[in-house]
Design a protein around this motif. Structure first.
Motif, PDB file in Angstrom:
ATOM      1  N   MET A 154       0.831  -1.204   0.000  1.00 17.28           N
ATOM      2  CA  MET A 154       0.000   0.000   0.000  1.00 17.28           C
ATOM      3  C   MET A 154       0.866   1.254   0.000  1.00 17.28           C
ATOM      4  SD  MET A 154      -3.179  -0.887   2.570  1.00 17.28           S
ATOM      5  CE  MET A 154      -4.425  -2.082   2.111  1.00 17.28           C
ATOM      6  N   PHE A 155       1.918   1.246   0.812  1.00 14.39           N
ATOM      7  CA  PHE A 155       2.808   2.402   0.852  1.00 14.39           C
ATOM      8  C   PHE A 155       3.660   2.507  -0.409  1.00 14.39           C
ATOM      9  CE2 PHE A 155       2.085   2.412   5.507  1.00 14.39           C
ATOM     10  CZ  PHE A 155       1.834   3.764   5.666  1.00 14.39           C
ATOM     11  N   VAL A 156       4.069   1.350  -0.963  1.00 11.67           N
ATOM     12  CA  VAL A 156       4.875   1.364  -2.182  1.00 11.67           C
ATOM     13  C   VAL A 156       4.077   1.942  -3.344  1.00 11.67           C
ATOM     14  CG1 VAL A 156       5.966  -0.110  -3.917  1.00 11.67           C
ATOM     15  CG2 VAL A 156       6.400  -0.519  -1.490  1.00 11.67           C
ATOM     16  N   GLU A 157       2.804   1.557  -3.451  1.00 10.02           N
ATOM     17  CA  GLU A 157       1.977   1.982  -4.582  1.00 10.02           C
ATOM     18  C   GLU A 157       1.145   3.223  -4.283  1.00 10.02           C
ATOM     19  OE1 GLU A 157      -0.261  -1.053  -6.424  1.00 10.02           O
ATOM     20  OE2 GLU A 157       1.361  -2.524  -6.421  1.00 10.02           O
ATOM     21  N   GLN A 158       1.346   3.808  -3.131  1.00  9.05           N
ATOM     22  CA  GLN A 158       0.552   4.973  -2.749  1.00  9.05           C
ATOM     23  C   GLN A 158       0.694   6.121  -3.737  1.00  9.05           C
ATOM     24  OE1 GLN A 158       0.593   5.939   1.460  1.00  9.05           O
ATOM     25  NE2 GLN A 158       0.654   8.116   1.027  1.00  9.05           N
ATOM     26  N   SER A 159       1.898   6.316  -4.264  1.00  8.09           N
ATOM     27  CA  SER A 159       2.149   7.430  -5.185  1.00  8.09           C
ATOM     28  C   SER A 159       1.482   7.231  -6.548  1.00  8.09           C
ATOM     29  CB  SER A 159       3.656   7.629  -5.372  1.00  8.09           C
ATOM     30  OG  SER A 159       4.248   6.446  -5.908  1.00  8.09           O
ATOM     31  N   THR A 160       1.079   5.988  -6.852  1.00  9.25           N
ATOM     32  CA  THR A 160       0.478   5.699  -8.163  1.00  9.25           C
ATOM     33  C   THR A 160      -1.046   5.632  -8.109  1.00  9.25           C
ATOM     34  OG1 THR A 160       0.581   3.282  -7.881  1.00  9.25           O
ATOM     35  CG2 THR A 160       2.541   4.385  -8.773  1.00  9.25           C
ATOM     36  N   PHE A 161      -1.623   5.794  -6.918  1.00 10.73           N
ATOM     37  CA  PHE A 161      -3.074   5.655  -6.788  1.00 10.73           C
ATOM     38  C   PHE A 161      -3.825   6.652  -7.665  1.00 10.73           C
ATOM     39  CE2 PHE A 161      -2.936   3.644  -2.269  1.00 10.73           C
ATOM     40  CZ  PHE A 161      -2.536   2.451  -2.837  1.00 10.73           C
ATOM     41  N   ASN A 162      -3.367   7.889  -7.678  1.00  8.56           N
ATOM     42  CA  ASN A 162      -4.074   8.932  -8.436  1.00  8.56           C
ATOM     43  C   ASN A 162      -4.063   8.656  -9.934  1.00  8.56           C
ATOM     44  OD1 ASN A 162      -4.851  10.459  -6.216  1.00  8.56           O
ATOM     45  ND2 ASN A 162      -2.949  11.631  -6.200  1.00  8.56           N
ATOM     46  N   SER A 163      -2.907   8.250 -10.457  1.00 10.17           N
ATOM     47  CA  SER A 163      -2.824   7.984 -11.901  1.00 10.17           C
ATOM     48  C   SER A 163      -3.657   6.761 -12.286  1.00 10.17           C
ATOM     49  CB  SER A 163      -1.358   7.767 -12.304  1.00 10.17           C
ATOM     50  OG  SER A 163      -0.794   6.677 -11.585  1.00 10.17           O
ATOM     51  N   LYS A 164      -3.675   5.735 -11.422  1.00 11.54           N
ATOM     52  CA  LYS A 164      -4.501   4.555 -11.701  1.00 11.54           C
ATOM     53  C   LYS A 164      -5.983   4.925 -11.656  1.00 11.54           C
ATOM     54  CE  LYS A 164      -1.335   0.973  -9.972  1.00 11.54           C
ATOM     55  NZ  LYS A 164      -1.146  -0.094  -8.962  1.00 11.54           N
ATOM     56  N   PHE A 165      -6.316   5.752 -10.701  1.00 13.37           N
ATOM     57  CA  PHE A 165      -7.716   6.149 -10.561  1.00 13.37           C
ATOM     58  C   PHE A 165      -8.181   6.954 -11.779  1.00 13.37           C
ATOM     59  CE2 PHE A 165     -11.067   9.006  -9.036  1.00 13.37           C
ATOM     60  CZ  PHE A 165     -11.939   8.083  -8.473  1.00 13.37           C
ATOM     61  N   ALA A 166      -7.306   7.835 -12.260  1.00 13.19           N
ATOM     62  CA  ALA A 166      -7.643   8.632 -13.440  1.00 13.19           C
ATOM     63  C   ALA A 166      -7.849   7.745 -14.662  1.00 13.19           C
ATOM     64  CB  ALA A 166      -6.543   9.651 -13.703  1.00 13.19           C
ATOM     65  N   ALA A 167      -7.054   6.671 -14.770  1.00 10.46           N
ATOM     66  CA  ALA A 167      -7.186   5.763 -15.908  1.00 10.46           C
ATOM     67  C   ALA A 167      -8.479   4.948 -15.848  1.00 10.46           C
ATOM     68  CB  ALA A 167      -5.987   4.825 -15.956  1.00 10.46           C
ATOM     69  N   MET A 168      -8.983   4.717 -14.646  1.00 16.80           N
ATOM     70  CA  MET A 168     -10.215   3.946 -14.482  1.00 16.80           C
ATOM     71  C   MET A 168     -11.434   4.717 -14.981  1.00 16.80           C
ATOM     72  SD  MET A 168      -9.623   2.288 -10.690  1.00 16.80           S
ATOM     73  CE  MET A 168     -11.328   1.755 -10.576  1.00 16.80           C
ATOM     74  N   PHE A 169     -11.390   6.057 -14.881  1.00 16.55           N
ATOM     75  CA  PHE A 169     -12.532   6.888 -15.276  1.00 16.55           C
ATOM     76  C   PHE A 169     -12.046   7.937 -16.279  1.00 16.55           C
ATOM     77  CE2 PHE A 169     -13.206   5.398 -10.957  1.00 16.55           C
ATOM     78  CZ  PHE A 169     -14.442   4.780 -11.060  1.00 16.55           C
ATOM     79  N   PRO A 170     -12.001   7.570 -17.550  1.00 14.98           N
ATOM     80  CA  PRO A 170     -11.407   8.447 -18.562  1.00 14.98           C
ATOM     81  C   PRO A 170     -12.187   9.730 -18.812  1.00 14.98           C
ATOM     82  CG  PRO A 170     -12.439   6.518 -19.570  1.00 14.98           C
ATOM     83  CD  PRO A 170     -12.461   6.294 -18.106  1.00 14.98           C
TER      84      PRO A 170
END
Length: 347
Positions: A154-170
């Motif tokens: 969770m801490f390792v991927e914390q910085s990528t959460f926003n970009s993944k979330f943006a890709a989920m809802f184009p």
């Protein structure tokens, strides 16, 4: 009918997958708690929105200092538990047979005084209760390795959460809507966890000081129980107060200590749990007491003690999500204490 089948299937899935979901939920709780502590540490530090190179460098330095402070805080709690509280739990466990005998003698005395029929089997077996609770805690503890793995990733991927979330809802509309919901859950959950943990810790420390002043045995154990059970609504406060009161009642030679124990612990629960905490959380927990109790029972039936522990954070998330959609806003109104629910993002 279709909705009932889906609801039943969800409940069955939550129950059958509890060995996977509970460690994940524990990891998410620790992740949220550590981020909440870090955020509050960061607020007291300068250079929050730097514009120059030196300011950005110092900002990153303070970010790391906030994380270090958070780790140190969690480490201190673990150290205090292992060195101070855990030995007291061992002593209390060894003393349970003697406590059981005193409880039986108290029941006999009261029945003779009141002229009532008394059977020793009516007294709960404290050893069996402690064993069952210990087994539940041990079940969570044995999955600590899984919790740690979840937490690290969770801490390792914390910085990528926003970009993944943006890709989920184009689409901009979908992204804005879901971003608003998640930000609301995130800010309210962090606020709840930080305030709840801080108030629980203060209540536990104050209870320890009071119990020490009036010479109640195992004050550290009772104070730790106060801290832990504070996360469980209503029932937690009852358990936190009743256990030390009952123990002082069967162990003290006079009624002075039990009365002082009851007055002190109940006053602290009212002061911190019913007065200070609601002022600090504001509308974060604008939830109906009946909804909280029903939610507590449901999650307790599905996940046991762990479900009771996490029942309020889960209800907060459901409450915020339901408030954001027209088709489910009525659910949020029912869950609320006064009908005032969070504003819906109008896109």
């Amino acid at each position: 009918m279709h909705g009932i089948i889906i609801f039943t299937a969800i409940i069955f899935f939550l129950w059958i997958a509890r060995s996977i979901l509970i460690p994940l939920l524990v990891a998410a709780f620790l992740w949220y708690l550590m981020n909440a502590i870090s955020d509050y540490y960061r607020r007291v530090m300068p250079y929050k929105n730097p514009t120059d190179k030196r300011g950005r460098f110092l900002s990153h330095t303070f970010d790391w200092l906030s994380y270090i402070g958070t780790i140190a805080t969690i480490g201190l709690i673990i150290y205090l538990f292992t060195t101070q509280i855990s030995p007291m739990f061992s002593e209390l466990t060894n003393a349970l047979p003697a406590i059981q005998e005193k409880l039986t003698n108290l029941g006999t005395y009261l029945s003779e005084s009141l002229g009532l029929h008394f059977d020793s089997n009516m007294i709960p077996n404290l050893t069996n209760i402690a064993t069952n609770i210990g087994a539940s805690v041990a079940g969570i503890a044995t999955s600590f390795g899984m919790v740690l793995v979840y937490l690290i990733f969770m801490f390792v991927e914390q910085s990528t959460f926003n970009s993944k979330f943006a890709a989920m809802f184009p689409t901009r509309r979908q992204h804005k809507k879901m971003r608003y919901i998640l930000d609301s859950i995130d800010s309210n959950m962090k606020k709840y966890l930080f305030v709840k943990t801080a108030i629980s810790a203060i209540t536990g420390i104050a209870s320890f000081i009071w119990l020490q002043l009036i010479d109640v045995e195992f004050a550290g154990v009772w104070a730790f129980i106060v801290f832990i059970t504070s996360y469980i609504p209503t029932i937690g406060a009852i358990v936190a107060c009743s256990l030390p009161i009952l123990y002082s009642l069967i162990s003290a030679p006079t009624l002075q200590q039990p009365i002082l124990t009851a007055v002190g612990l109940i006053s602290l629960q009212i002061l911190f749990g019913n007065i200070i905490e609601p002022k600090l959380t504001g509308k974060t927990l604008n939830l109906s007491t009946l909804a909280i109790l029903i939610n507590l029972v449901v999650w307790g039936m599905i996940w046991g003690i762990a479900g009771m522990f996490f029942s309020v954070p889960l209800l907060v998330a459901i409450y915020i999500i339901c408030a954001q959609f027209d088709s489910t806003r009525w659910v949020a109104v029912l869950l609320s204490a006064d009908g005032q629910i969070p504003d819906k993002d109008e896109e």
